[in-house]
Design an enzyme around this catalytic site. Structure first.
Site, PDB file in Angstrom:
ATOM      1  N   GLU A 155       0.840  -1.207   0.000  1.00 13.15           N
ATOM      2  CA  GLU A 155       0.000   0.000   0.000  1.00 13.15           C
ATOM      3  C   GLU A 155       0.869   1.249   0.000  1.00 13.15           C
ATOM      4  O   GLU A 155       1.938   1.267   0.613  1.00 13.15           O
ATOM      5  CB  GLU A 155      -0.890   0.020   1.250  1.00 13.15           C
ATOM      6  CG  GLU A 155      -2.263  -0.597   1.040  1.00 13.15           C
ATOM      7  CD  GLU A 155      -3.232   0.346   0.324  1.00 13.15           C
ATOM      8  OE1 GLU A 155      -2.783   1.196  -0.471  1.00 13.15           O
ATOM      9  OE2 GLU A 155      -4.452   0.223   0.563  1.00 13.15           O
ATOM     10  N   ASP A 156       0.404   2.295  -0.655  1.00 17.99           N
ATOM     11  CA  ASP A 156       1.122   3.569  -0.609  1.00 17.99           C
ATOM     12  C   ASP A 156       0.963   4.241   0.749  1.00 17.99           C
ATOM     13  O   ASP A 156       1.907   4.785   1.301  1.00 17.99           O
ATOM     14  CB  ASP A 156       0.658   4.507  -1.737  1.00 17.99           C
ATOM     15  CG  ASP A 156      -0.851   4.678  -1.781  1.00 17.99           C
ATOM     16  OD1 ASP A 156      -1.581   3.823  -1.236  1.00 17.99           O
ATOM     17  OD2 ASP A 156      -1.326   5.672  -2.357  1.00 17.99           O
TER      18      ASP A 156
ATOM     19  N   ASP B  15      -4.167   5.160   6.436  1.00 19.38           N
ATOM     20  CA  ASP B  15      -4.691   6.314   7.144  1.00 19.38           C
ATOM     21  C   ASP B  15      -5.552   5.771   8.295  1.00 19.38           C
ATOM     22  O   ASP B  15      -5.021   5.392   9.342  1.00 19.38           O
ATOM     23  CB  ASP B  15      -5.492   7.120   6.116  1.00 19.38           C
ATOM     24  CG  ASP B  15      -5.917   8.498   6.599  1.00 19.38           C
ATOM     25  OD1 ASP B  15      -6.086   8.666   7.804  1.00 19.38           O
ATOM     26  OD2 ASP B  15      -6.096   9.398   5.777  1.00 19.38           O
ATOM     27  N   THR B  16      -6.855   5.679   8.108  1.00 22.42           N
ATOM     28  CA  THR B  16      -7.704   5.105   9.157  1.00 22.42           C
ATOM     29  C   THR B  16      -7.439   3.606   9.336  1.00 22.42           C
ATOM     30  O   THR B  16      -7.710   3.047  10.397  1.00 22.42           O
ATOM     31  CB  THR B  16      -9.199   5.273   8.815  1.00 22.42           C
ATOM     32  OG1 THR B  16      -9.481   4.536   7.613  1.00 22.42           O
ATOM     33  CG2 THR B  16      -9.559   6.733   8.628  1.00 22.42           C
ATOM     34  N   GLY B  17      -6.981   2.954   8.278  1.00 20.98           N
ATOM     35  CA  GLY B  17      -6.759   1.513   8.313  1.00 20.98           C
ATOM     36  C   GLY B  17      -7.970   0.711   7.850  1.00 20.98           C
ATOM     37  O   GLY B  17      -7.902  -0.514   7.729  1.00 20.98           O
TER      38      GLY B  17
ATOM     39  N   THR C 227      -9.579   0.526   4.927  1.00 23.57           N
ATOM     40  CA  THR C 227      -9.453  -0.150   3.618  1.00 23.57           C
ATOM     41  C   THR C 227      -8.704  -1.463   3.786  1.00 23.57           C
ATOM     42  O   THR C 227      -9.146  -2.528   3.330  1.00 23.57           O
ATOM     43  CB  THR C 227      -8.697   0.750   2.613  1.00 23.57           C
ATOM     44  OG1 THR C 227      -9.329   2.022   2.559  1.00 23.57           O
ATOM     45  CG2 THR C 227      -8.666   0.127   1.229  1.00 23.57           C
ATOM     46  N   LEU C 228      -7.578  -1.385   4.457  1.00 21.32           N
ATOM     47  CA  LEU C 228      -6.731  -2.567   4.615  1.00 21.32           C
ATOM     48  C   LEU C 228      -7.372  -3.599   5.538  1.00 21.32           C
ATOM     49  O   LEU C 228      -7.226  -4.808   5.315  1.00 21.32           O
ATOM     50  CB  LEU C 228      -5.370  -2.126   5.157  1.00 21.32           C
ATOM     51  CG  LEU C 228      -4.196  -3.005   4.783  1.00 21.32           C
ATOM     52  CD1 LEU C 228      -4.158  -3.309   3.303  1.00 21.32           C
ATOM     53  CD2 LEU C 228      -2.906  -2.321   5.202  1.00 21.32           C
TER      54      LEU C 228
ATOM     55  N   PHE D 192      -2.164  16.322   4.577  1.00 22.03           N
ATOM     56  CA  PHE D 192      -2.605  15.799   3.285  1.00 22.03           C
ATOM     57  C   PHE D 192      -1.387  15.759   2.354  1.00 22.03           C
ATOM     58  O   PHE D 192      -0.766  16.784   2.099  1.00 22.03           O
ATOM     59  CB  PHE D 192      -3.700  16.679   2.689  1.00 22.03           C
ATOM     60  CG  PHE D 192      -4.339  16.054   1.482  1.00 22.03           C
ATOM     61  CD1 PHE D 192      -5.431  15.197   1.616  1.00 22.03           C
ATOM     62  CD2 PHE D 192      -3.841  16.293   0.214  1.00 22.03           C
ATOM     63  CE1 PHE D 192      -6.004  14.598   0.504  1.00 22.03           C
ATOM     64  CE2 PHE D 192      -4.409  15.699  -0.911  1.00 22.03           C
ATOM     65  CZ  PHE D 192      -5.496  14.849  -0.760  1.00 22.03           C
TER      66      PHE D 192
ATOM     67  N   ASP E 294      -2.693  11.151  -4.785  1.00 20.68           N
ATOM     68  CA  ASP E 294      -3.297  12.205  -5.610  1.00 20.68           C
ATOM     69  C   ASP E 294      -4.116  13.198  -4.815  1.00 20.68           C
ATOM     70  O   ASP E 294      -4.487  12.954  -3.662  1.00 20.68           O
ATOM     71  CB  ASP E 294      -4.218  11.575  -6.662  1.00 20.68           C
ATOM     72  CG  ASP E 294      -5.530  11.084  -6.034  1.00 20.68           C
ATOM     73  OD1 ASP E 294      -5.478  10.343  -5.034  1.00 20.68           O
ATOM     74  OD2 ASP E 294      -6.607  11.484  -6.520  1.00 20.68           O
TER      75      ASP E 294
ATOM     76  N   ARG F 110       0.021  12.352  -8.951  1.00 18.85           N
ATOM     77  CA  ARG F 110       0.497  10.990  -8.698  1.00 18.85           C
ATOM     78  C   ARG F 110       1.905  10.768  -9.238  1.00 18.85           C
ATOM     79  O   ARG F 110       2.652   9.943  -8.718  1.00 18.85           O
ATOM     80  CB  ARG F 110      -0.439   9.960  -9.338  1.00 18.85           C
ATOM     81  CG  ARG F 110      -1.796   9.827  -8.684  1.00 18.85           C
ATOM     82  CD  ARG F 110      -2.478   8.558  -9.189  1.00 18.85           C
ATOM     83  NE  ARG F 110      -3.915   8.595  -9.045  1.00 18.85           N
ATOM     84  CZ  ARG F 110      -4.586   8.230  -7.940  1.00 18.85           C
ATOM     85  NH1 ARG F 110      -3.928   7.805  -6.895  1.00 18.85           N
ATOM     86  NH2 ARG F 110      -5.897   8.269  -7.900  1.00 18.85           N
TER      87      ARG F 110
HETATM   88  C1  PRP Z   1      -5.737   5.470  -0.319  1.00 17.56           C
HETATM   89  C2  PRP Z   1      -4.686   4.386  -0.108  1.00 17.56           C
HETATM   90  C3  PRP Z   1      -5.420   3.312   0.635  1.00 17.56           C
HETATM   91  C4  PRP Z   1      -6.469   4.101   1.416  1.00 17.56           C
HETATM   92  C5  PRP Z   1      -6.016   4.223   2.835  1.00 17.56           C
HETATM   93  O1  PRP Z   1      -6.490   5.177  -1.463  1.00 17.56           O
HETATM   94  O2  PRP Z   1      -4.140   3.909  -1.320  1.00 17.56           O
HETATM   95  O3  PRP Z   1      -6.013   2.357  -0.220  1.00 17.56           O
HETATM   96  O4  PRP Z   1      -6.556   5.409   0.843  1.00 17.56           O
HETATM   97  O5  PRP Z   1      -6.955   4.911   3.608  1.00 17.56           O
HETATM   98  P1  PRP Z   1      -7.599   4.288   4.911  1.00 17.56           P
HETATM   99  O6  PRP Z   1      -6.471   3.680   5.717  1.00 17.56           O
HETATM  100  O7  PRP Z   1      -8.236   5.467   5.592  1.00 17.56           O
HETATM  101  O8  PRP Z   1      -8.612   3.261   4.514  1.00 17.56           O
HETATM  102  P2  PRP Z   1      -7.536   6.213  -2.079  1.00 17.56           P
HETATM  103  O9  PRP Z   1      -8.893   5.955  -1.476  1.00 17.56           O
HETATM  104  O10 PRP Z   1      -6.995   7.595  -1.949  1.00 17.56           O
HETATM  105  O11 PRP Z   1      -7.635   5.775  -3.602  1.00 17.56           O
HETATM  106  P3  PRP Z   1      -6.480   5.783  -4.727  1.00 17.56           P
HETATM  107  O12 PRP Z   1      -5.470   4.743  -4.304  1.00 17.56           O
HETATM  108  O13 PRP Z   1      -7.163   5.423  -5.985  1.00 17.56           O
HETATM  109  O14 PRP Z   1      -5.867   7.172  -4.752  1.00 17.56           O
END
Ligand code: PRP
Length: 183
Positions: A103-104, A107-109, A111-112, A156, A163, A169
């Protein structure tokens, strides 16, 4: 049309420069190479943001490996609700594979957290995370992170895959945006 030089004028500062990114990725690649020797290594990244880190990290790993890509999107009243759905799934099976999710940024975690739950059900031999940027002060759910590039403050950030409204990007470093661009 907006070129790279125009993008630079919209930044307020560089948070992680190209040299530090290159050095850290070389270290991570070396550790991953040692840890995954002799295993069926599959690197999975989440589009779009993860593609730049994935491209550089895989070239720092001196092992046979496969790559696969997913896309997810958040829905519900706010991202903090953590409702995530898969919009593009893996192309190949990961049963019995040593899966490393790349992952790049975390943040909140949320998604992962969702992604790891989904991937764990597919019975990989192992499932670990490699993240370039960890915004750990924003974490809502705790996550196990085996490989980490940098901890960053709650700003940010753009560049190196990240992005703002689709732009920035391609910057080869991680930067903060000027206030007027933030709106
Ligand atoms: C970013 C990043 C993770 C997610 C992390 O993706 O690549 O997938 O946010 O955030 P979280 O820990 O709060 O869940 P983003 O939604 O910006 O989409 P992108 O990769 O297409 O830019």
């Amino acid at each position: 049309m907006c070129g790279k030089r125009d993008l630079d004028t919209q930044l307020s500062g560089v948070l992680v420069d190209e040299d530090r990114i290159r050095e850290r990725i070389a270290e991570l690649g070396q550790r991953i190479t040692e840890d995954y020797r002799g295993r069926d290594l599959v690197l999975v990244t989440v589009l779009k943001g993860g593609f730049v880190f994935m491209a550089d990290l895989t070239r720092a790993i001196d092992l046979p490996l496969r790559m696969d890509f997913m896309s997810v999107s958040s829905y519900g009243p706010s991202p903090a609700h953590g409702q995530v759905r898969i919009t593009k799934d893996l192309d190949e099976s990961i049963v019995g594979a040593a899966v490393l999710v790349v992952e790049d940024i975390i943040d909140t975690g949320l998604t992962l957290h969702f992604l790891l739950k989904v991937l764990r059900q597919r019975e990989p031999e192992s499932l670990e995370v490699c993240v370039l940027l960890d915004k750990d002060v924003r974490r809502i759910v705790e996550l196990p992170i085996a490989y980490k590039g940098f901890s960053i403050p709650d700003r940010f950030v753009v560049g190196y895959g990240l992005d703002q409204a689709g732009a920035f990007r391609q910057l080869p470093f991680v930067a903060t945006l000027a206030d007027e661009v933030m709106g």
